[in-house]
Every structure is written in C-alpha cells, then in structure tokens.
Design a protein around this motif. Sequence first.
Motif, PDB file in Angstrom:
ATOM      1  N   GLY A 297      24.439 -29.677  23.124  1.00 45.57           N
ATOM      2  CA  GLY A 297      23.791 -28.394  23.367  1.00 45.57           C
ATOM      3  C   GLY A 297      22.607 -28.124  22.457  1.00 45.57           C
ATOM      4  O   GLY A 297      22.397 -28.790  21.447  1.00 45.57           O
ATOM      5  N   HIS A 298      21.833 -27.104  22.841  1.00 46.59           N
ATOM      6  CA  HIS A 298      20.711 -26.591  22.047  1.00 46.59           C
ATOM      7  C   HIS A 298      19.546 -27.564  21.974  1.00 46.59           C
ATOM      8  O   HIS A 298      18.765 -27.525  21.034  1.00 46.59           O
ATOM      9  N   ARG A 299      19.407 -28.416  22.976  1.00 47.65           N
ATOM     10  CA  ARG A 299      18.314 -29.388  23.018  1.00 47.65           C
ATOM     11  C   ARG A 299      17.606 -29.264  24.367  1.00 47.65           C
ATOM     12  O   ARG A 299      17.923 -29.970  25.304  1.00 47.65           O
ATOM     13  N   SER A 315      17.122 -24.855  20.196  1.00 44.25           N
ATOM     14  CA  SER A 315      17.387 -24.435  18.819  1.00 44.25           C
ATOM     15  C   SER A 315      17.511 -25.605  17.863  1.00 44.25           C
ATOM     16  O   SER A 315      17.284 -25.465  16.663  1.00 44.25           O
ATOM     17  N   LYS A 316      17.866 -26.795  18.377  1.00 43.35           N
ATOM     18  CA  LYS A 316      17.983 -27.975  17.514  1.00 43.35           C
ATOM     19  C   LYS A 316      16.629 -28.399  16.944  1.00 43.35           C
ATOM     20  O   LYS A 316      16.587 -29.215  16.012  1.00 43.35           O
ATOM     21  N   PRO A 408      12.208 -23.485  17.626  1.00 44.43           N
ATOM     22  CA  PRO A 408      11.788 -22.830  16.378  1.00 44.43           C
ATOM     23  C   PRO A 408      10.906 -23.655  15.454  1.00 44.43           C
ATOM     24  O   PRO A 408      10.090 -23.109  14.717  1.00 44.43           O
ATOM     25  N   GLY A 409      11.074 -24.994  15.429  1.00 45.07           N
ATOM     26  CA  GLY A 409      10.198 -25.818  14.613  1.00 45.07           C
ATOM     27  C   GLY A 409      10.527 -25.854  13.139  1.00 45.07           C
ATOM     28  O   GLY A 409       9.773 -26.417  12.340  1.00 45.07           O
ATOM     29  N   THR A 410      11.655 -25.292  12.758  1.00 37.78           N
ATOM     30  CA  THR A 410      12.088 -25.321  11.364  1.00 37.78           C
ATOM     31  C   THR A 410      13.574 -24.992  11.318  1.00 37.78           C
ATOM     32  O   THR A 410      14.180 -24.672  12.344  1.00 37.78           O
ATOM     33  N   GLN A 421      24.477 -21.595  15.609  1.00 41.73           N
ATOM     34  CA  GLN A 421      24.566 -20.135  15.622  1.00 41.73           C
ATOM     35  C   GLN A 421      23.253 -19.522  16.102  1.00 41.73           C
ATOM     36  O   GLN A 421      23.241 -18.548  16.868  1.00 41.73           O
ATOM     37  N   ARG A 422      22.125 -20.092  15.678  1.00 43.82           N
ATOM     38  CA  ARG A 422      20.828 -19.594  16.117  1.00 43.82           C
ATOM     39  C   ARG A 422      20.671 -19.742  17.632  1.00 43.82           C
ATOM     40  O   ARG A 422      20.207 -18.824  18.323  1.00 43.82           O
ATOM     41  N   GLY A 423      21.051 -20.892  18.165  1.00 38.30           N
ATOM     42  CA  GLY A 423      20.946 -21.113  19.603  1.00 38.30           C
ATOM     43  C   GLY A 423      21.834 -20.177  20.394  1.00 38.30           C
ATOM     44  O   GLY A 423      21.454 -19.688  21.463  1.00 38.30           O
ATOM     45  N   GLN A 424      23.039 -19.922  19.876  1.00 35.93           N
ATOM     46  CA  GLN A 424      23.940 -18.995  20.563  1.00 35.93           C
ATOM     47  C   GLN A 424      23.377 -17.584  20.543  1.00 35.93           C
ATOM     48  O   GLN A 424      23.506 -16.838  21.530  1.00 35.93           O
ATOM     49  N   CYS A 425      22.726 -17.214  19.443  1.00 30.88           N
ATOM     50  CA  CYS A 425      22.069 -15.904  19.366  1.00 30.88           C
ATOM     51  C   CYS A 425      20.985 -15.794  20.438  1.00 30.88           C
ATOM     52  O   CYS A 425      20.854 -14.758  21.106  1.00 30.88           O
TER      53      CYS A 425
END
Length: 436
Positions: A297-299, A315-316, A408-410, A421-425
Amino acid sequence: MNLNGKKVAVLGCGRSGVSAARLALAKGAADVCIFDAAPHAACADPQLRFVPGATAEDAQAFAAELVVLSPGIEADIPWTLAFTCAGAPIIGEIELGYSYFPGRIVAITGTNGKTTTTALIEHILLQAGKTAKACGNYGYPFCEVAMAEQTPEFAVLEVSSFQMETIHSFRPEVAIWLNFAPDHMDRYTKVEDYYHAKLRIFENMSEEQLAIVRVGENLPAIKPQVQEFSAVVGSGRLYYRQNYIMENGRPLMGLRGTAMEQAHNAENSMAAILACRALGLSDAEIEQGIRTFCPPGHRCETVAEMDGVLWLNDSKSTNLHSTEAAVRSQTRPIILLAGGKDKGLDYAALNPMLEQKARCCIVFGQIADQLEATFRPACKTIKVETVAQAVVAAAGEAQRGDVVLFSPGTSSFDQFTGYVQRGQCFRDAVLKTLNL
C-alpha cells in the motif's frame, strides 16, 4: 561465525534487535544483552536481558566481545563506540543473519522501489511453488528468517544504506541496484557517503554472481556480471515501450491491466524478471506472478475516482526522486500534494516537470515554506498546515480529467509516526471530503 561463549551487545530494541538477540542466544552466546539509549524504551521479549537508557558506563561494564547494531543507530557516534571499548567488532543484524542463513539470497537496494521489487520477487517465487521470505528492511528481520525451524529456499532481502554500513562478509547471489538519488541527508554529511554505503552491496560478490542494474546508473567497475534494464531508453537487456517489456526488439511481456503498468513499476518488474530468471524460474512462471501481484500500500494506489478526478496515494514517497518518478508517470494534469519533514533536500529539480504537468501544488508540513518558495515560479502553489487541509484545497482546485497526486517527497516524522499513518490520514481525508 562462532558465538559460543561470547558476550554479545545488541544495540536497539526494535524488531531487528530482538531477533538478533534471539539468534545470538540460539547459536551459543554466553551472555546477550540489548541496550537502548532511550530511557523509556521497551523490549518486546521479556525473557531477554535489556537495559533502557543505556550509557557509556553501561557499555564499558558489559565489555562486549561482539556488537550487533540496529540500522537506525549510527556506527560512529560516541554512544555506539563505547561498546567497542574491549575491542569488540561491530556488525549489523543483516551480517549476523547472513552468517547463519543456509539458503539463496537476492538483495535489493535503491533509493526508491526497493519494497515493491522485494515483495514482487517473493510473490513470483511463492506462486512458482518455491519457499521464500521477504525480509531485511521490509517484512521479517533477517535473523528471524535465519533461525526459523524450516528456513526458506530464498531470502528476498531489501537492504538500506544503513544496513550496508555494517556488513563484513555479506554476499548475495543476485544483487539489484534499482536507482540512486540524494536522500537521508539528515544522516549523511555528503551524498557520496550515502552512495558508497549502498554500493557495498556488491563488495563481496564474485564473477559467478549477478548484478542487475538500471541503465544510466554509471556504477564503478564491479566484480559480478551485470545485466541492465531501462524504462526510458531502448537499451539494456530489457526495456519498456508502450506498456510492453521488450527484449531483443520483441515484446516479452505486456503490463497493461496489471498493477505494474506505470513506468516506475515497469522498472521494478524488469529487475524482478532478470532476478527470477537467474534463480531458475521460467518466463511463464514469472509472468504469472507479475499478473497476480498487488503492490504494498501507499505506492501510487488509487483511493477514489469521482467526477472525473483520480485521487492517488503515494505516501511512501519519502524523497525527491520518488516524487519525480510519480509525477513523470502521470499522463493527466496534476494537483500535487507535497510536504513533511525537512531532510535537507533541494526540490528545485521538480520545477521543469511541474511547469509541464501540474495545474497546482499544495504544500504542507515542516518544509511548506521552502516548497512554496521553490514551486511558485513553476505553477500555482498553495500552502496549508496539514494533510487534511491539503485534501480540502485539492478538491477545490481539481477539474475533470485531473489526478490529485499525494506524493510528499520527504519523510513524515514532523506530523506522523511514519508513511503508513500519513497515507491513512490522506485516505480518510479524501473519503470524508468526497462524502464516500
């Protein structure tokens, strides 16, 4: 490696540290203790000897004969070096696991794409009826795999620069170098230090072994034989053209309709094909694995598509190179959401692509001011504080036919515990904003 009767200090009480301690005890070490500098650190295994808030005095009192370092801890800081006071060598958890793993090893490194490629190779091997474990920087700690009651035939090992800093004998049968771009400049003083740490993946390999390398990486001379792949250049053993992986000018495998058809995932697929061939799999077995694979996930995963707007969660993306690859892969106008922790990276390199592809950039987090100043000359840029606010702003800017790309790039540690957690947000905010 002979641990019989030795005193082993394991630094760091995370999963890799706990696994290293268990393996050391299983292999006959007389005394194993986990040390962590954090006063409130906790060890997941109450049966292991553990010292939280460890000091240099604790290190000197223990007088270790071997130090096993977790990848998040630097080898050359005073706290770590205190454990070498009795002349103990420092190795990493990867090196310890390698010493006791009897199977075949594929190791994957690169600034981006490591986890997807690691998971893909594991999936292909399992679909072909082999036993395999994804481990290292993704999946299980290598030491846990090495001490399993039934060890797998293959360890598919994602390795980071941090893990390569502390190898001595580690030597994979197949090593994959996906790409290189500046990253982790909050840990390394020079980008050359990061590069040379990753380059150690080839250090102990011989001419009989295989290095799989992306075209254009300009590596120095290395001992293993080299096979190359490319997503943008019609050269290399395999290359990508119009949704097909090509070999010798002929289509080898079509990726349309699979989860791997975007250019950056085509590169991961080509690396996996070359690796699995070297491990003895047929092209038919490999293709079956690729067609049934679902990336972690998150890719660049789809969260929603509504009113002609596609919302992608990447998010990754924790560095500039990853965001650059995600932007390059899009064929629709982009609303880019970027920001997070300051890692000392220069994002101006994105501007030429943003001028061509982006309708708007929405920036957030600790580096929002920097990104706003950097991106504003290239396209409309909006600064907000949080991911949720960025989603609301993107909904207001997006037009039919756009893609909202959360890349996000960072890293995320200014506001989150990690990229998951960021991706879920981001997912939650999209679903709430779109009333889904």
